[in-house]
Design a protein around this motif. Structure first.
Motif, PDB file in Angstrom:
ATOM      1  N   LYS A 116      49.122  45.974  43.393  1.00 14.42           N
ATOM      2  CA  LYS A 116      49.137  45.213  42.148  1.00 14.42           C
ATOM      3  C   LYS A 116      48.418  43.891  42.386  1.00 14.42           C
ATOM      4  O   LYS A 116      48.098  43.543  43.525  1.00 14.42           O
ATOM      5  CB  LYS A 116      50.581  44.978  41.679  1.00 14.42           C
ATOM      6  CG  LYS A 116      50.692  44.679  40.182  1.00 14.42           C
ATOM      7  CD  LYS A 116      52.028  45.081  39.598  1.00 14.42           C
ATOM      8  CE  LYS A 116      52.040  44.867  38.086  1.00 14.42           C
ATOM      9  NZ  LYS A 116      53.292  45.308  37.458  1.00 14.42           N
ATOM     10  N   ASP A 117      48.169  43.140  41.322  1.00  7.41           N
ATOM     11  CA  ASP A 117      47.427  41.888  41.460  1.00  7.41           C
ATOM     12  C   ASP A 117      48.342  40.791  42.015  1.00  7.41           C
ATOM     13  O   ASP A 117      49.017  40.078  41.264  1.00  7.41           O
ATOM     14  CB  ASP A 117      46.827  41.455  40.127  1.00  7.41           C
ATOM     15  CG  ASP A 117      45.872  40.278  40.303  1.00  7.41           C
ATOM     16  OD1 ASP A 117      45.593  39.917  41.465  1.00  7.41           O
ATOM     17  OD2 ASP A 117      45.407  39.730  39.293  1.00  7.41           O
ATOM     18  N   LYS A 155      49.959  38.944  36.059  1.00  8.16           N
ATOM     19  CA  LYS A 155      50.031  40.024  35.070  1.00  8.16           C
ATOM     20  C   LYS A 155      48.831  40.011  34.139  1.00  8.16           C
ATOM     21  O   LYS A 155      48.344  41.057  33.698  1.00  8.16           O
ATOM     22  CB  LYS A 155      51.322  39.895  34.269  1.00  8.16           C
ATOM     23  CG  LYS A 155      51.498  40.958  33.194  1.00  8.16           C
ATOM     24  CD  LYS A 155      52.735  40.688  32.354  1.00  8.16           C
ATOM     25  CE  LYS A 155      52.842  41.689  31.205  1.00  8.16           C
ATOM     26  NZ  LYS A 155      53.974  41.362  30.309  1.00  8.16           N
ATOM     27  N   ASP A 201      57.371  42.259  39.303  1.00 11.05           N
ATOM     28  CA  ASP A 201      57.371  43.166  40.451  1.00 11.05           C
ATOM     29  C   ASP A 201      57.448  42.404  41.769  1.00 11.05           C
ATOM     30  O   ASP A 201      56.995  41.267  41.884  1.00 11.05           O
ATOM     31  CB  ASP A 201      56.092  44.006  40.468  1.00 11.05           C
ATOM     32  CG  ASP A 201      55.905  44.823  39.202  1.00 11.05           C
ATOM     33  OD1 ASP A 201      56.008  44.238  38.112  1.00 11.05           O
ATOM     34  OD2 ASP A 201      55.640  46.029  39.305  1.00 11.05           O
ATOM     35  N   LYS A 214      57.417  49.054  47.214  1.00  9.32           N
ATOM     36  CA  LYS A 214      58.002  48.289  46.109  1.00  9.32           C
ATOM     37  C   LYS A 214      59.486  48.049  46.342  1.00  9.32           C
ATOM     38  O   LYS A 214      60.194  48.902  46.877  1.00  9.32           O
ATOM     39  CB  LYS A 214      57.787  49.031  44.790  1.00  9.32           C
ATOM     40  CG  LYS A 214      57.962  48.140  43.561  1.00  9.32           C
ATOM     41  CD  LYS A 214      57.589  48.880  42.289  1.00  9.32           C
ATOM     42  CE  LYS A 214      57.616  47.933  41.090  1.00  9.32           C
ATOM     43  NZ  LYS A 214      58.902  47.224  40.935  1.00  9.32           N
TER      44      LYS A 214
END
Length: 800
Positions: free
Chosen positions: A268-269, A290, A305, A318
Motif C-alpha cells: 500500500k502507499d 490514502k 491500515d 497486514k
C-alpha cells in the motif's frame, strides 16, 4: 536543582561548598579515595564519620551501624520495611572534607562488599558541579541478592566537565535490607597514547563525506536500520501522483556490506506513514497516504491500515486496522514493549485527535475504548520521547506550520491522562521540521532541539537550539548555542549564510562517542538547500563545524547511524517535484584516530534488565553503550537513544551493567559499541534486550527517580470527546492550483521574493519548476495573469 526532592539528606552538611573547589586531585597511584570506608570511625547523628543518611519518597526505613562486618567491627545496614515509592541510601557526605576529589575526563573504579535480601538495589552517584552545586549523576550497577558478603565493582563514566567531587552509595528501592562494608575508589590510570591521525589533517578534524556509486532505486523518505545490519528504505508512492495512480508502491532493502539494493513489493502507499521497531526486531508501519490533495478540494488523506515488515523474510504482512487514519503519525515504544501513536491526518484530511495503542502482548492495535484519550490534536509527526518514569515528553519538534497551542512543549502522563505545558522553547511556531534527540546518555534525561522553520509563513530557517534537563523538579528549556552557519544555494550557486539564517529539515544522529551529528537542511519550504554539518558535544554544550554533505538534503531526507559507526544520508525532494537518488556516507573524525577496538566475543546475545553481561575486547576501552537503531523520517526519530553501560574491567574481560529501567532502554534489538579513551568505537555487535515480561519474579524492579515531579506549567485533562480537528487543505505548504501533485508551489514565497508575478516567476524558474499548468480557474498567487491556463508565461510576466 532541588536536591531535597531528589534525595533528602537526613543529616545537616555544614561543610558543603557551592562554587569552585580548589583542592588538588589525588594521583592515580593514591590510596583509597573513600574516607572511613569501613564505617569504623563514629560520626554524629548516629552515622559514621563522612557518611550521611539520604533518600526520598513514601517508605519506612532504618539506618543502622551493625557488627555484621566484612572486615573490622562495623558495617552499614539500610532497611526498607514498607515502600510506595522512592529509595534510601547511605552516601559519602557531601562536603569538602569527605567527598572524594575527581578530575574531569577521568574514570574511577568503585568497589564495595555487600549482603542483600532485596534485588532492588543500585550503586548511585552524585556529582558536585562547580557552578550548579550537588546533583544526581547516574546509577551504575544493580546488585544481585546475596546471603553472604559479595564484592561488587564498577567503573564510572568519564567525569563530566565542571565536576570537582563526587559522592556515592547503594540505593535501596525495594523492601528488604542491604548491608555494605569496605568501600574503595581509585582513579583509573591512562591506558592509551594520544591518538594518531590516519588520514589528512582535515579528515581527522572534520571527517569526510563520499557519495556511493550506486543510487537508491526508490524515492524513499523512511529509513529503518534492521537488526541484521541492513536498511529498510520505504517509499510507497514516493510523493509521486503518477506512481500512486499506477499503484506502484515500493520499498528497498540496502545492504551496507556489499552496497546492493533489493526492491521489495509494498502492499500500500506507505508514503508518510509512521514506523517503529518492535521488540522482536520486526518493523511496525502505521497508516500512510490514502489520497493526494485536489486543488480546491480535500487535502492529503491518511488510511487506517497497518503492516509489519519482517527482516528475515523481507516481506510485509497486514495487522488489524487503526481506529483512525493517520497520515504523518508519531510512534513511540514504551518500556513494556507497547507502542503509542498520536497525530496525523484522517481519512477525510482533517486532523486526528485519536491516540492509538499497540499491545505487544496481543500483537494488535487496541480498540478505542481501551485507549486513554485526551482528544488533543498533537499535529503531524509530533516528537514524543519516553521519559525514565514512563511519561512522554513532547519536545516541540513537529512537521508543517505552527506548533500546538500553549508553550509548544509538554509532558503527557498516559496513566493520569494529563498534559502539562513545559516552558522555555524559543519561537515555538518556528520549529517545523526541527530535530529533537534524547542526548547521550539516556540516563541524563536531557533533550536537544535543533533548528526549524514554518512552511505557513516561510521565514528563513533558524539557528535556534534549546536544551532541557528533565531531571529538574520543574524543567524548562534553556537556549543552547546557535547552529553554525554554512552555505546556501538560492538558485544561483552556493553563498555563505548571513544574519540569523539557519535551516529546517534537520537530521540529528547519535554517535557512539557520545556526541550528536546534525546535518542537512534547507533555508525555506522545499527550497534553498543548506550545506552545513556540525557535531554537538553534550558535555561541553558546543557545536563543532565539520565537513558538509555535498548533496542537497532537504525535505524527505534522512540521516542515520550504521553499525560500522558511519552515517548514511538519503533523499531530497524539492518543490519542483524532483528527487535526489544519490546516497552519501559520512566517516566521522573518530574513524581517523587510529586502530579501532574490537569486541571479540559477546557471551550472551539475549540480555535482561539489571543483568551483568560479559564481553571480551582486544584492548582497553573507556565505555560501552547500547544505541537503538534508527527509524527516521521527516527529521523525526523520537525513539533514538544512547544507553550507557557502566563497566567492570578485568583485563580483556569487561562486564557491562544493564539498566534495570525499561523506560531508559525500551525492549528490542540494539547496537552494542565499545569505545576507547580516544573516542574510537568498535564495529557494533547486535544484542537483544528482552522485554519486562521475560523477567523472573525475583528480578530487580526499575529504579525510577523523582525527576520532573513538581511541574509548574498549566495542566489539562481530557477535553470533550470529538471526532477531529479542522486543518487547512494547504497544510503541506503547497498551492495545488499549479502543476501536478508532485509539485509544491509554495503558498507563501521566501521573504526575499517580492510579491509580484515577475519576482515569483523568476524564483520558480531559478528553482527549476518548468512549465506549470493551472488547475481550474482560481489563481490565488497571481501567476496566470492572462488566464491562458499556463502559469508564468511571457505575457504573465510582462503584465503588471
Amino acid at each position: 536543582m532541588n536536591l531535597h526532592r531528589r534525595r533528602t539528606a537526613l543529616v545537616g552538611v555544614g561543610a558543603l561548598t557551592v562554587g569552585l573547589l580548589l583542592t588538588s586531585p589525588q594521583s592515580a597511584e593514591a590510596a583509597n579515595l573513600v574516607k572511613n570506608p569501613g564505617f569504623e570511625t563514629a560520626g554524629t547523628d548516629d552515622m559514621p564519620y563522612c557518611w550521611e543518611k539520604s533518600g526520598w519518597g513514601n517508605n519506612d526505613f532504618s539506618f543502622a551501624t551493625v557488627a555484621d562486618a566484612h572486615s573490622g567491627s562495623k558495617a552499614m545496614k539500610v532497611t526498607l520495611t514498607r515502600r510506595v515509592d522512592g529509595d534510601r541510601k547511605a552516601l559519602i557526605t557531601e562536603s569538602t572534607e569527605c567527598a572524594p576529589v575527581v578530575t574531569a575526563g577521568k574514570q574511577y573504579d568503585l568497589s564495595l562488599w555487600y549482603k542483600s535480601t532485596t534485588p532492588d538495589t543500585a550503586v548511585t552517584l552524585f556529582r558536585h558541579d562547580a557552578t550548579a552545586g550537588w546533583q544526581y549523576w547516574t546509577d551504575l550497577k544493580t546488585l544481585d541478592m546475596a546471603s553472604g558478603y559479595t564484592q561488587a565493582t564498577v567503573r564510572t563514566p568519564e567525569v563530566p566537565a565542571g565536576t570537582d567531587r563526587i559522592t556515592w552509595g547503594v540505593s535501596v528501592y525495594g523492601t528488604g535490607s542491604v548491608t555494605t562494608d569496605d568501600y574503595t575508589m581509585e582513579q583509573v590510570p591512562d591506558t592509551l597514547p594520544p591518538p594518531q591521525c590516519t588520514g589528512t589533517g582535515d579528515q581527522c578534524a572534520n571527517g569526510s563525506w563520499s557519495v556511493l556509486p550506486t543510487q537508491n532505486p526508490v524515492r524513499s523518505m523512511h529509513s529503518v536500520v534492521l537488526n541484521n545490519g541492513k536498511v529498510l528504505l520505504i517509499a510507497g508512492s514516493g510523493n509521486s501522483e503518477e506512481n500512486f495512480n499506477a499503484g506502484t508502491f515500493t520499498s528497498a532493502v540496502y545492504d551496507p556490506a556489499n552496497g546492493t539494493y533489493k526492491v521489495i513489493p509494498t502492499p500500500k502507499d506507505m508514503f508518510c506513514a509512521g514506523h517503529i521497531q518492535l521488540q522482536d526486531g520486526r518493523v511496525l508501519v502505521m497508516s500512510g497516504n490514502k489520497a493526494y490533495p485536489v486543488a480546491g478540494g480535500h487535502g492529503y488523506e491518511g488510511f487506517k491500515d497497518s503492516y509489519i515488515f519482517d527482516p528475515t523474510t523481507e516481506t510485509y504482512s497486514k495487522t488489524n486496522d487503526l481506529n483512525d487514519g493517520h497520515w504523518y503519525p508519531s510512534a513511540t515504544e514504551l518500556g513494556n514493549g507497547d507502542v503509542i501513536s498520536f497525530g496525523g491526518l484522517r481519512e477525510d484530511s482533517s486532523g486526528s485527535v485519536t491516540a492509538e495503542y499497540w499491545s505487544d502482548k496481543d500483537q494488535a492495535w487496541q480498540p478505542l475504548w481501551k485507549v486513554n484519550q485526551t482528544w488533543s490534536f498533537w499535529g503531524l509527526y509530533p516528537s514524543m520521547i519516553l521519559m525514565q518514569d514512563g511519561r512522554l515528553f513532547y519536545s516541540g519538534s513537529h512537521v508543517f506550520g505552527n506548533n500546538i497551542p500553549g508553550t509548544g512543549s509538554a509532558i503527557y502522563d498516559y496513566n493520569a491522562n494529563t498534559v502539562t505545558q513545559i516552558p522555555g522553547l524559543q519561537r515555538k511556531d518556528e520549529r517545523d521540521q526541527s530535530a529533537s534527540v534524547l542526548l547521550p546518555p539516556a540516563q541524563d534525561q536531557r533533550v536537544l532541539t535543533i533548528g526549524g522553520g514554518n512552511i505557513d509563513t516561510n521565514p528563513d530557517g533558524n539557528r535556534l537550539t534549546d536544551v532541557i534537563d528533565l531531571k529538574q523538579a520543574s524543567p524548562s528549556y534553556v537556549a543552547g548555542p546557535p547552529l553554525p552557519q554554512g552555505t546556501v544555494d538560492l538558485g544561483g550557486g552556493k553563498v555563505p549564510e548571513t544574519g540569523d539564517q539557519g535551516k529546517m529539515y534537520v537530521s540529528a544522529v547519535l554517535l557512539p562517542d557520545g556526541k550528536v551529528l546534525e546535518t542537512g537542511g534547507a533555508l525555506h519550504n522545499r527550497a534553498d538547500p543548506v550545506y552545513e554539518s556540525s557535531i554537538y558535544d553534550p558535555d561541553a554544550g558546543t557545536f563543532d563545524p565539520v565537513a558538509a554533505d555535498p548533496e542537497a538534503r532537504g525535505y524527505h531526507s534522512s540521516a542515520f547511524l550504521l553499525p560500522d559507526g558511519r552515517v548514511m544520508a538519503t533523499g531530497d525532494n524539492p518543490g519542483n517535484g524532483s528527487w535526489n537518488h544519490n546516497v552519501s556516507i559520512y566517516t566521522p573524525p573518530y574513524l581517523y584516530k587510529g586502530t579501532r577496538p574490537t569486541i571479540t566475543s559477546v557471551i550472551n546475545q539475549e540480555w535482561k534488565y539489571g543483568d551483568t553481561q560479559r564481553i571480551t575486547v582486544d584492548r582497553p576501552i573507556a565505555k560501552a553503550e547500547l544505541i537503538r537503531p534508527a527509524a527516521v523520517t521527516h527529521s523525526s526519530d523520537p525513539n533514538q537513544r544512547f544507553v550507557d553501560l557502566p563497566l567492570a574491567v578485568d583485563g580483556n574481560n569487561v562486564d557491562l551493567n544493564v539498566t534495570s529501567n525499561p523506560n531508559l532502554a525500551p525492549p528490542g534489538w540494539y547496537m552494542l559499541f565499545a569505545v576507547d579513551a580516544n573516542g574510537v568505537p568498535s564495529v557494533a555487535k547486535w544484542v537483544h534486550l528482552q522485554g519486562p515480561a521475560a523477567l523472573a519474579a525475583t528480578a530487580a524492579s526499575a529504579h525510577v527517580h523523582s525527576f520532573a515531579d513538581s511541574l509548574g506549567g498549566k495542566v489539562s485533562g481530557p477535553g470533550n470527546k470529538r471526532s477531529s480537528q479542522k486543518v487547512s487543505t494547504t497544510i503541506s505548504g503547497c498551492d495545488r492550483h499549479y502543476g501536478s501533485v508532485n509539485v509544491c508551489v509554495p503558498t507563501v514565497f521566501p521573504p526575499e521574493v517580492k510579491r509580484t508575478t515577475a519576482a515569483r516567476c523568476t524564483w520558480l524558474k531559478q528553482n527549476h519548476y518548468g512549465r506549470l499548468k493551472t488547475n481550474g480557474r482560481d489563481d490565488p498567487l497571481g501567476l496566470d495573469r492572462n488566464k491562458d491556463g499556463i502559469a508564468c508565461g511571457k505575457a504573465d510576466v510582462r503584465k503588471r
